[in-house]
Design an enzyme around this catalytic site. Sequence first.
Site, PDB file in Angstrom:
ATOM      1  N   ASN A  86      44.208  10.892  20.373  1.00  0.00           N
ATOM      2  CA  ASN A  86      43.343   9.729  20.567  1.00  0.00           C
ATOM      3  C   ASN A  86      42.321   9.691  19.422  1.00  0.00           C
ATOM      4  OD1 ASN A  86      40.966   8.269  21.338  1.00  0.00           O
ATOM      5  ND2 ASN A  86      41.718   8.211  23.432  1.00  0.00           N
ATOM      6  N   HIS A 106      37.308   8.220  18.334  1.00  0.00           N
ATOM      7  CA  HIS A 106      36.013   8.660  17.812  1.00  0.00           C
ATOM      8  C   HIS A 106      35.941   8.684  16.294  1.00  0.00           C
ATOM      9  CE1 HIS A 106      34.537   8.780  21.722  1.00  0.00           C
ATOM     10  NE2 HIS A 106      35.378   9.709  22.127  1.00  0.00           N
ATOM     11  N   ARG A 117      27.695   2.815  11.650  1.00  0.00           N
ATOM     12  CA  ARG A 117      27.125   2.107  10.507  1.00  0.00           C
ATOM     13  C   ARG A 117      27.711   0.712  10.323  1.00  0.00           C
ATOM     14  NH1 ARG A 117      24.206   5.256   6.775  1.00  0.00           N
ATOM     15  NH2 ARG A 117      22.861   6.501   8.099  1.00  0.00           N
ATOM     16  N   HIS A 173      41.832   3.365  22.652  1.00  0.00           N
ATOM     17  CA  HIS A 173      41.302   2.640  23.812  1.00  0.00           C
ATOM     18  C   HIS A 173      40.536   1.430  23.277  1.00  0.00           C
ATOM     19  CE1 HIS A 173      38.731   2.918  27.769  1.00  0.00           C
ATOM     20  NE2 HIS A 173      39.246   1.719  27.568  1.00  0.00           N
ATOM     21  N   ARG A 209      38.225  -1.028  24.154  1.00  0.00           N
ATOM     22  CA  ARG A 209      37.305  -1.312  25.261  1.00  0.00           C
ATOM     23  C   ARG A 209      36.812  -2.746  25.184  1.00  0.00           C
ATOM     24  NH1 ARG A 209      35.098   3.748  27.666  1.00  0.00           N
ATOM     25  NH2 ARG A 209      33.784   2.318  28.813  1.00  0.00           N
ATOM     26  N   ARG A 229      33.213  -0.838  21.517  1.00  0.00           N
ATOM     27  CA  ARG A 229      32.233   0.103  20.963  1.00  0.00           C
ATOM     28  C   ARG A 229      32.812   0.986  19.866  1.00  0.00           C
ATOM     29  NH1 ARG A 229      31.268   4.119  26.055  1.00  0.00           N
ATOM     30  NH2 ARG A 229      30.758   2.147  27.054  1.00  0.00           N
ATOM     31  N   HIS A 230      34.140   1.201  19.893  1.00  0.00           N
ATOM     32  CA  HIS A 230      34.718   1.989  18.795  1.00  0.00           C
ATOM     33  C   HIS A 230      35.928   1.267  18.189  1.00  0.00           C
ATOM     34  CE1 HIS A 230      36.848   3.457  22.310  1.00  0.00           C
ATOM     35  NE2 HIS A 230      35.936   4.344  22.640  1.00  0.00           N
ATOM     36  N   GLU A 243      45.263   2.263  25.473  1.00  0.00           N
ATOM     37  CA  GLU A 243      44.520   2.360  26.739  1.00  0.00           C
ATOM     38  C   GLU A 243      43.729   1.072  26.902  1.00  0.00           C
ATOM     39  OE1 GLU A 243      41.935   5.689  26.633  1.00  0.00           O
ATOM     40  OE2 GLU A 243      43.543   7.134  26.491  1.00  0.00           O
ATOM     41  N   THR A 252      35.418   7.400  29.878  1.00  0.00           N
ATOM     42  CA  THR A 252      36.067   7.078  31.151  1.00  0.00           C
ATOM     43  C   THR A 252      35.752   8.178  32.165  1.00  0.00           C
ATOM     44  OG1 THR A 252      37.818   6.251  29.739  1.00  0.00           O
ATOM     45  CG2 THR A 252      38.264   6.290  32.093  1.00  0.00           C
ATOM     46  N   GLU A 293      48.980   9.205  34.192  1.00  0.00           N
ATOM     47  CA  GLU A 293      48.242  10.187  33.409  1.00  0.00           C
ATOM     48  C   GLU A 293      47.220  10.817  34.334  1.00  0.00           C
ATOM     49  OE1 GLU A 293      46.555   8.952  29.638  1.00  0.00           O
ATOM     50  OE2 GLU A 293      45.144  10.623  29.674  1.00  0.00           O
ATOM     51  N   HIS A 315      42.007  14.100  29.150  1.00  0.00           N
ATOM     52  CA  HIS A 315      40.556  13.925  29.252  1.00  0.00           C
ATOM     53  C   HIS A 315      39.851  15.277  29.300  1.00  0.00           C
ATOM     54  CE1 HIS A 315      36.684  12.125  29.821  1.00  0.00           C
ATOM     55  NE2 HIS A 315      37.245  10.966  29.571  1.00  0.00           N
ATOM     56  N   GLY A 316      39.006  15.484  28.310  1.00  0.00           N
ATOM     57  CA  GLY A 316      38.195  16.700  28.266  1.00  0.00           C
ATOM     58  C   GLY A 316      38.961  17.937  27.836  1.00  0.00           C
ATOM     59  N   GLY A 344      41.576  13.644  22.463  1.00  0.00           N
ATOM     60  CA  GLY A 344      40.831  12.915  21.450  1.00  0.00           C
ATOM     61  C   GLY A 344      39.632  13.656  20.904  1.00  0.00           C
ATOM     62  N   HIS A 345      38.578  13.723  21.696  1.00  0.00           N
ATOM     63  CA  HIS A 345      37.286  14.167  21.183  1.00  0.00           C
ATOM     64  C   HIS A 345      37.341  15.530  20.506  1.00  0.00           C
ATOM     65  CE1 HIS A 345      33.115  15.679  21.422  1.00  0.00           C
ATOM     66  NE2 HIS A 345      32.845  14.434  21.096  1.00  0.00           N
TER      67      HIS A 345
HETATM   68  N1  PXP Z   1      43.085   9.883  28.469  1.00  0.00           N
HETATM   69  C1  PXP Z   1      42.359   8.798  28.805  1.00  0.00           C
HETATM   70  C2  PXP Z   1      42.938   7.846  29.794  1.00  0.00           C
HETATM   71  C3  PXP Z   1      41.097   8.554  28.231  1.00  0.00           C
HETATM   72  O1  PXP Z   1      40.394   7.464  28.585  1.00  0.00           O
HETATM   73  C4  PXP Z   1      40.608   9.466  27.256  1.00  0.00           C
HETATM   74  C5  PXP Z   1      39.289   9.216  26.603  1.00  0.00           C
HETATM   75  O2  PXP Z   1      39.328   8.022  25.915  1.00  0.00           O
HETATM   76  C6  PXP Z   1      41.412  10.566  26.919  1.00  0.00           C
HETATM   77  C7  PXP Z   1      42.629  10.771  27.558  1.00  0.00           C
HETATM   78  C8  PXP Z   1      40.991  11.552  25.880  1.00  0.00           C
HETATM   79  O3  PXP Z   1      39.885  12.262  26.316  1.00  0.00           O
HETATM   80  P1  PXP Z   1      39.136  13.239  25.317  1.00  0.00           P
HETATM   81  O4  PXP Z   1      38.543  12.377  24.239  1.00  0.00           O
HETATM   82  O5  PXP Z   1      38.107  13.888  26.183  1.00  0.00           O
HETATM   83  O6  PXP Z   1      40.149  14.183  24.774  1.00  0.00           O
END
Ligand code: PXP
Length: 243
Positions: free
Chosen positions: A6, A9, A17, A42, A44, A48-49, A69, A100, A152, A191-192, A213-214
């Site tokens: 993902n 970010h 900027r 994603h 949104r 925002r990104h 997403e 999310t 998911e 996620h996370g 992602g992050h």
């Molecule tokens: N899956 C979904 C559905 C999400 O919304 C996100 C965050 O955008 C992720 C996975 C990835 O999460 P992370 O950035 O914490 O890895």
Amino acid sequence: MRLYVNIDHVATVRQARRTDEPDPVRAAVLAELGGADGITVHLREDRRHIQDRDVRLLMGTVRTGVNLELAAASEILDLACELRPMQATLVPEKREEITTEGGLALSVPTQLDATKRALARLSDAGIRTSLFIDPDEASIRASVDMGADAVELHTGEYANTTGAERLAQIERLNRAASLARKLSLAVHAGHGLTYENVHPVAAIPEIEELNIGHSVVSRAVFTGMEAAVREMAEIIRRSRSHA
Ligand code: PXP
């Protein structure tokens, strides 16, 4: 097991900027060179990104597949149906959230209806569908009833816990993954997830796709995107072969 990276970010840094760098389109190329099996973004409602321009360009440049997403919002659905990414993942969206926060609340009739309608539109456009849900039985059964191709499983609660509670969350993900698979859903998770905590999730045999992602983008700031993806892909590969 597929690793979908993902790249939201990368766009977050650009939007800080309102300029044209760093470009998520370039990040996607490097992520693919590092071994990503797909690229997730994603779009949104508040933009925002990721911007519409990013999704359009990624559709023409990504060689693996784009997982878009999106919330069940008509304007974003219109764009998804026009661009027809390889996969669309429906997620809940709240304007004030940092990220999310939970899976789709399919026990709430208005959310269930909106999700059902969105899923039908995406399926009619020939797009593979996935629903981002909490790892619980009711959400899995509702996803089957709606005709989703995949779910998911939200790994955020797992990621936020430690010790015995973390083990309980892995058990919960294990149970959810095996029920979903038994009911013929493809099982994804995300996620996370980080370099430190991905291993037990990647070892769950029914899970065939991780969305991360992050943590990858954070490491890429120091090591470059290609190396960051390669390292995550290697951890996942090892988790799988030792499972
Ligand atoms: N899956 C979904 C559905 C999400 O919304 C996100 C965050 O955008 C992720 C996975 C990835 O999460 P992370 O950035 O914490 O890895």
